[in-house]
Design an enzyme around this catalytic site. Structure first.
Site, PDB file in Angstrom:
ATOM      1  N   ASP A 229     -12.705  21.592  15.318  1.00 33.57           N
ATOM      2  CA  ASP A 229     -13.963  22.185  15.771  1.00 33.57           C
ATOM      3  C   ASP A 229     -14.996  21.122  16.107  1.00 33.57           C
ATOM      4  O   ASP A 229     -15.944  21.384  16.859  1.00 33.57           O
ATOM      5  CB  ASP A 229     -14.505  23.173  14.728  1.00 33.57           C
ATOM      6  CG  ASP A 229     -14.613  22.591  13.327  1.00 33.57           C
ATOM      7  OD1 ASP A 229     -14.115  21.474  13.092  1.00 33.57           O
ATOM      8  OD2 ASP A 229     -15.191  23.264  12.446  1.00 33.57           O
TER       9      ASP A 229
ATOM     10  N   SER B  69     -17.306  33.020  -0.753  1.00 32.20           N
ATOM     11  CA  SER B  69     -18.230  33.527  -1.768  1.00 32.20           C
ATOM     12  C   SER B  69     -18.961  34.749  -1.246  1.00 32.20           C
ATOM     13  O   SER B  69     -18.897  35.084  -0.061  1.00 32.20           O
ATOM     14  CB  SER B  69     -19.256  32.449  -2.155  1.00 32.20           C
ATOM     15  OG  SER B  69     -20.312  32.400  -1.204  1.00 32.20           O
ATOM     16  N   GLY B  70     -19.701  35.407  -2.123  1.00 30.26           N
ATOM     17  CA  GLY B  70     -20.496  36.574  -1.749  1.00 30.26           C
ATOM     18  C   GLY B  70     -21.966  36.272  -1.572  1.00 30.26           C
ATOM     19  O   GLY B  70     -22.785  37.203  -1.546  1.00 30.26           O
TER      20      GLY B  70
ATOM     21  N   GLU C 166     -18.402  23.970   9.445  1.00 25.65           N
ATOM     22  CA  GLU C 166     -17.303  24.632  10.139  1.00 25.65           C
ATOM     23  C   GLU C 166     -17.856  25.478  11.277  1.00 25.65           C
ATOM     24  O   GLU C 166     -18.839  26.199  11.090  1.00 25.65           O
ATOM     25  CB  GLU C 166     -16.507  25.545   9.189  1.00 25.65           C
ATOM     26  CG  GLU C 166     -15.882  24.857   7.989  1.00 25.65           C
ATOM     27  CD  GLU C 166     -14.715  23.952   8.353  1.00 25.65           C
ATOM     28  OE1 GLU C 166     -14.231  24.022   9.503  1.00 25.65           O
ATOM     29  OE2 GLU C 166     -14.290  23.167   7.476  1.00 25.65           O
TER      30      GLU C 166
ATOM     31  N   ASN D 248     -20.977  18.012   9.733  1.00 26.79           N
ATOM     32  CA  ASN D 248     -20.699  18.595   8.430  1.00 26.79           C
ATOM     33  C   ASN D 248     -20.705  20.109   8.583  1.00 26.79           C
ATOM     34  O   ASN D 248     -21.705  20.681   9.008  1.00 26.79           O
ATOM     35  CB  ASN D 248     -21.773  18.160   7.422  1.00 26.79           C
ATOM     36  CG  ASN D 248     -21.693  18.928   6.113  1.00 26.79           C
ATOM     37  OD1 ASN D 248     -20.628  19.336   5.677  1.00 26.79           O
ATOM     38  ND2 ASN D 248     -22.839  19.127   5.473  1.00 26.79           N
TER      39      ASN D 248
ATOM     40  N   CYS E 174     -18.142  17.854   4.808  1.00 25.10           N
ATOM     41  CA  CYS E 174     -18.288  16.413   4.859  1.00 25.10           C
ATOM     42  C   CYS E 174     -19.702  16.001   4.483  1.00 25.10           C
ATOM     43  O   CYS E 174     -20.562  16.820   4.205  1.00 25.10           O
ATOM     44  CB  CYS E 174     -17.972  15.900   6.270  1.00 25.10           C
ATOM     45  SG  CYS E 174     -16.394  16.459   6.911  1.00 25.10           S
TER      46      CYS E 174
ATOM     47  N   ARG F 242     -15.338  12.295   4.923  1.00 28.87           N
ATOM     48  CA  ARG F 242     -14.578  13.480   5.317  1.00 28.87           C
ATOM     49  C   ARG F 242     -13.865  14.157   4.154  1.00 28.87           C
ATOM     50  O   ARG F 242     -13.180  13.500   3.368  1.00 28.87           O
ATOM     51  CB  ARG F 242     -13.538  13.115   6.384  1.00 28.87           C
ATOM     52  CG  ARG F 242     -12.837  14.367   6.924  1.00 28.87           C
ATOM     53  CD  ARG F 242     -11.771  14.065   7.946  1.00 28.87           C
ATOM     54  NE  ARG F 242     -11.243  15.312   8.515  1.00 28.87           N
ATOM     55  CZ  ARG F 242     -10.073  15.438   9.102  1.00 28.87           C
ATOM     56  NH1 ARG F 242      -9.282  14.391   9.227  1.00 28.87           N
ATOM     57  NH2 ARG F 242      -9.674  16.614   9.568  1.00 28.87           N
ATOM     58  N   LEU F 243     -14.040  15.480   4.095  1.00 24.13           N
ATOM     59  CA  LEU F 243     -13.184  16.352   3.303  1.00 24.13           C
ATOM     60  C   LEU F 243     -12.327  17.110   4.309  1.00 24.13           C
ATOM     61  O   LEU F 243     -12.827  17.936   5.078  1.00 24.13           O
ATOM     62  CB  LEU F 243     -14.008  17.330   2.457  1.00 24.13           C
ATOM     63  CG  LEU F 243     -13.222  18.400   1.695  1.00 24.13           C
ATOM     64  CD1 LEU F 243     -12.292  17.769   0.670  1.00 24.13           C
ATOM     65  CD2 LEU F 243     -14.171  19.391   1.013  1.00 24.13           C
ATOM     66  N   SER F 244     -11.044  16.834   4.345  1.00 24.97           N
ATOM     67  CA  SER F 244     -10.162  17.380   5.375  1.00 24.97           C
ATOM     68  C   SER F 244      -9.863  18.850   5.107  1.00 24.97           C
ATOM     69  O   SER F 244      -9.352  19.197   4.037  1.00 24.97           O
ATOM     70  CB  SER F 244      -8.844  16.590   5.418  1.00 24.97           C
ATOM     71  OG  SER F 244      -9.100  15.222   5.671  1.00 24.97           O
TER      72      SER F 244
END
Length: 633
Positions: free
Chosen positions: A100, A364-365, A77, A75, A2, A50-52
């Site tokens: 969360d 990603s790495g 996780e 913003n 977000c 918001r990006l859900s």
């Protein structure tokens, strides 16, 4: 994933204009296109885009506790939120959502500022506690998610995920910070906590900032975590490999929780391949993998990505990008808000654009080189350190300093053959030498470019001070651990994480980095250096741990990197853009640079007598920043 924004009056209860709050929040709408939310009360305004990704139906923000006295915009996780929920429920807290975000609210109610110690993830959040009249800001341990803030002339406080939130406020005064310019032309980015503008700041990684109404006018950020290198773990190589596989599995599994399509970047390098191989062992369905290749084989790793994709039967997508793909300069200048010279931002933008067509979350790495000792510069530095340790600085400085001054410059040569650079580094102490190797433009090059007036503004400041401050806090004198620590605080946050955050959020794509799990990093910091660099082989532990899971060619081939052909671009299709940048009024009007020296850089590069791709690209991107600043003022 977000975007967050907010305004706060630390001294009173002045009302904030809802239209203004909506405007500064919406300037980062690309970070969260699914919904938005505002909360205003006297002396406070919170905004969210918001990006859900998790809890699609009830995860909107701002989010509140039961009586509305605590509000949060967040913003990122929190990967261990499912483990924290039962613990908080046992303390009497009830949950209305599966998000969360609510876990952070309850964690604040239970543990106060110490709640950040319990959070495992990537995050930047602002939490308002009305009862305590406190605004609490926090940023994750490795600086994956950004947080910018500033104090305005009227004493109010503004914050946001991106610097453009700050600059969108009409009261913010855009005065370029001379020290930030020095940082940029040395490091290629503006190092935390500085911003390109005076009075604007980045909240450092692993820090919190607490503002209390009626409290100190401008409180300082407070650290809550740091990595400590002990290098004393007696674990055997075989046991370390087994434990790494288990730790990587756990880190990846935590990051596969999502209520939307999920996949991974697959570059064909060791790090992303290790992540994909681990994901494949955890997923009953084929892993979605995304890769880009280049039409120039010198820059193309897609065949190695294909080997991994075929081995694990992933749902693999590949797009070929032309090596003339340089049309993003002004777009990147808008996204990054500051001058940013890492040219791999171009292919990073493209791979995020491509991935978003198929997934909403991508693993990603990133972080593998820093954590496992993968950079070639680490091995070069250790070789130089071995020489430095044999002679005192009082001997090295005059001898190698003299050799470095008379030896011809050879930027065109491979790094091991650039004797001038090596002699200069041997005349320095360890921190100076590492800063020297990490500088895009070295001290004498920057001095030749700056005007006397700008030199006076700097007042003797050098970007070396950034490295020196972190080295003092590192708590180790081990040569490898010291530069890994410096990289965690500078390069990783200021370049790698910034690049990926802006490029991914430009496409409303969430990127998660299993190799930047702080518990994994804490464990790796206990391992002796032989597990990282062994017999001249970087990432020794990771490569050997992955031997049962990945092709030998993927693990042990030379590293290519995510690079673009800058030198030829700047002599060909970008030549006119470079000429306009270094001779135009926009750059010269700043009074920062010597006009004749800029012209000399350009002419020598075009003639082919010198390779000045690095400084020219830096000036192109600095001029693009100035151009964007004009259009958004």
């Amino acid at each position: 994933m977000c975007g967050i924004a907010g305004l706060f009056d630390p001294q009173g209860l002045r009302p904030f204009d809802p239209a203004l709050m909506r405007r500064i929040n919406d300037v980062q709408s690309h970070r969260g296109p699914d919904s938005d939310g505002l909360h205003l009360e006297p002396g406070l305004a919170l905004g969210h885009r918001r990006l859900s990704v998790i809890d699609l139906s009830t995860g909107d923000q701002p989010q509140f506790n039961d009586d509305g006295s605590v509000a949060i915009v967040f913003n990122g996780e929190i990967y261990n939120y499912r483990q924290l929920m039962p613990e908080l429920q046992s303390l009497g807290y009830r949950f209305r959502t599966r998000s969360d975000t609510e876990v952070i609210v309850r964690a604040w109610e239970a543990w106060g500022p110490a709640c950040v110690q319990r959070l495992r993830g990537m995050f930047a959040f602002a939490l308002w506690d009305r009862r305590q009249q406190t605004l609490f800001l926090a940023r994750d341990r490795l600086g994956v998610k950004p947080m910018h803030y500033a104090w305005l002339p009227d004493g109010s406080f503004v914050f946001g995920s991106e610097l453009k939130v700050i600059t969108a406020h009409p009261a913010f005064e855009r005065r370029i910070d001379p020290l930030a310019v020095e940082d940029y032309f040395s490091l290629g980015y503006v190092a935390d906590p500085r911003c390109i503008y005076q009075n604007a700041h980045k909240l450092p990684s692993a820090h919190t900032l607490t503002l209390r109404r009626g409290g100190p006018a401008r409180p300082e950020p407070v650290p809550y975590w740091d990595v400590r290198f002990t290098n004393d773990n007696p674990i055997s190589a075989a046991d370390a490999q087994a434990e790494l596989r288990e730790r990587l599995r756990e880190s990846v599994e935590l990051r596969m929780i999502a209520d939307v399509p999920l996949g991974a970047f697959l570059s064909g390098g060791v790090d992303s391949s290790a992540v994909v191989a681990t994901m494949a062992g955890l997923s009953p369905q084929p892993v979605h993998t995304c890769a880009i290749g280049f039409d120039d084989p010198k820059f193309n790793e897609s065949d190695f990505a294909k080997q991994v994709a075929e081995r694990y039967r992933t749902d693999h997508r590949l797009e070929i990008v032309g090596t003339d793909d340089f049309g993003l300069i002004d777009r990147l200048a808008w996204l990054y808000d500051e001058p940013f010279a890492d040219s791999s931002a171009l292919p990073t933008y493209r791979v995020c654009e491509m991935a978003r067509k198929h997934v909403t979350v991508a693993l990603s790495g990133d972080g593998g080189d820093e954590s496992f000792g993968g950079y070639r510069r680490y091995r070069m530095h250790l070789g130089e350190e071995a020489l430095r340790s044999r002679l005192p600085l009082g001997v090295r400085r005059p001898v190698f300093g003299a050799l470095g001054s008379i030896y011809p410059k050879a930027d065109w040569a491979p790094r091991p053959l650039r004797a001038k650079t090596t002699f200069q580094a041997l005349a320095m102490d360890s921190v100076q030498a590492y800063h020297h190797s990490m500088s895009h433009l070295r001290a004498e090059q920057r001095a030749a470019l700056y005007t006397p007036a700008f030199q006076q503004q700097l007042g003797g400041y050098s970007s070396l001070d950034v490295f020196a401050q972190h080295a003092e806090a590192a708590g180790t004198d081990d040569p490898l651990a010291l530069i890994q620590y410096i990289d965690y605080k500078t390069w990783l946050v200021g370049d790698i994480n910034t690049k990926v955050d802006r490029a991914s959020m430009a496409h409303s794509l969430e990127v998660r980095e299993p190799l930047l799990d702080h518990e994994l990093i804490e464990w790796l910091a206990t391992l002796p250096n032989r597990h990282k660099i062994d017999g001249g082989e970087g990432k020794a532990l990771l490569k050997r741990a992955m031997e049962p899971m990945l092709p030998h060619d993927v693990l042990y081939r030379p590293k290519m990197g995510f690079s673009v052909p800058l030198a030829s671009w700047l002599r060909g299709p970008l030549a006119e853009r470079a000429r306009e940048a270094v001779t135009g009024d926009r750059l010269l009007g700043t009074g920062l640079f010597q006009p004749e020296r800029l012209r000399q850089l350009y002419d020598q590069h075009q003639a082919g007598t010198s390779d000045h791709a690095t400084p020219l690209w830096m000036f192109v991107m600095f001029e693009a920043f100035l151009r964007q600043a004009e259009t958004t003022a």
